[in-house]
Design a protein around this motif. Structure first.
Motif, short mmCIF file in Angstrom:
data_model
loop_
_atom_site.label_atom_id
_atom_site.label_comp_id
_atom_site.label_asym_id
_atom_site.label_seq_id
_atom_site.Cartn_x
_atom_site.Cartn_y
_atom_site.Cartn_z
N ASP A 1 0.70 -1.95 0.30
CA ASP A 1 0.19 0.30 0.71
C ASP A 1 0.57 1.39 -0.24
O ASP A 1 -0.10 2.44 0.02
CB ASP A 1 -0.70 0.16 0.93
N GLU A 2 1.83 0.99 -0.19
CA GLU A 2 2.90 1.95 -0.54
C GLU A 2 3.67 2.41 -1.38
O GLU A 2 4.61 1.03 -1.45
CB GLU A 2 3.62 2.86 0.77
N ARG B 1 -7.07 3.96 -2.54
CA ARG B 1 -6.08 3.95 -1.51
C ARG B 1 -6.02 4.24 -0.10
O ARG B 1 -5.82 3.47 0.84
CB ARG B 1 -5.04 5.33 -1.95
N SER C 1 -5.23 1.04 2.60
CA SER C 1 -4.47 1.16 3.62
C SER C 1 -4.91 1.14 4.97
O SER C 1 -3.91 0.91 6.62
CB SER C 1 -4.20 3.25 3.48
N ARG D 1 -2.38 -6.33 6.43
CA ARG D 1 -1.06 -6.80 4.99
C ARG D 1 -0.82 -7.74 3.98
O ARG D 1 -0.72 -7.34 3.15
CB ARG D 1 0.01 -6.32 6.21
#
Length: 192
Positions: free
Chosen positions: A11-12, A68, A72, A76
């Motif tokens: 996510d990043e 997004r 977030s 994970r």
């Protein structure tokens, strides 16, 4: 420009990944980047959304902001929900108990605060009442004192008028005394 997609579950992006993606997007568009050149932060941001520059101020509007935000919030290990649907995580009972305990503490503190405010307001009200009563007593005593002073002044004026009337014969008496004194002086002059 089109945003390069990330592998699912991530996510990043690092600046390096964005730089490489910018290089790939530029190559796909037919533009040539000098070898070893990496994209600046602004060009990396242009892949992720719209960049507006006004003087020294740079504004950034992200593409797919809703997606997004969902990414977030996803754990994970789990891939994001398909079709843009939102997955609500399970509620932790211990977290709820902590929230209930904290809410009870906040309620107790609010009650204590309201009690303190109530006591403070009562004290201020009592002080205000005392001040008003003192002011009222002062005004009443001032009125009485002013009334007594006016009466005393009228009495003094009346006494002065009486004294003036009583002193009216004095000028005539003084004239007679002066005449008698002059007569005595003449007699003394004749006797010498």
């Amino acid at each position: 420009g089109p945003a390069a997609e990330l592998p699912e579950g991530r996510d990043e992006r690092s600046l390096e990944a964005l730089s490489l993606a910018a290089g790939g997007a530029a190559a796909a568009a037919g533009r040539q980047l000098p070898e070893g050149r990496r994209a600046t932060l602004a060009s990396a941001l242009e892949l992720e959304g719209t960049v507006l520059r006004e003087g020294r101020l740079t504004q950034f509007v992200a593409n797919n902001l809703e997606r997004r935000i969902r990414l977030s919030g996803a754990p994970r290990g789990e891939p994001p929900a398909a079709g843009g649907g939102s997955s609500i995580p399970a509620i932790d009972p211990s977290a709820l108990q902590d929230v209930v305990a904290l809410a009870g503490q906040v309620a107790a503190q609010v009650d204590e605060l309201l009690r303190n405010v109530h006591c403070g307001l009562q004290a201020l009200t009592a002080l205000s009442v005392g001040c008003i009563q003192t002011y009222r007593d002062g005004v009443e005593s001032l009125g009485e004192a002013a009334d007594l002073s006016i009466r005393a002044m009228y009495a003094l004026v009346a006494r002065c008028e009486e004294l003036d009337r009583a002193m009216q014969p004095v000028p005539a008496l003084a004239k007679r005394i002066r005449d008698m004194k002059g007569t005595l002086e003449r007699l003394e002059g004749l006797c010498k």
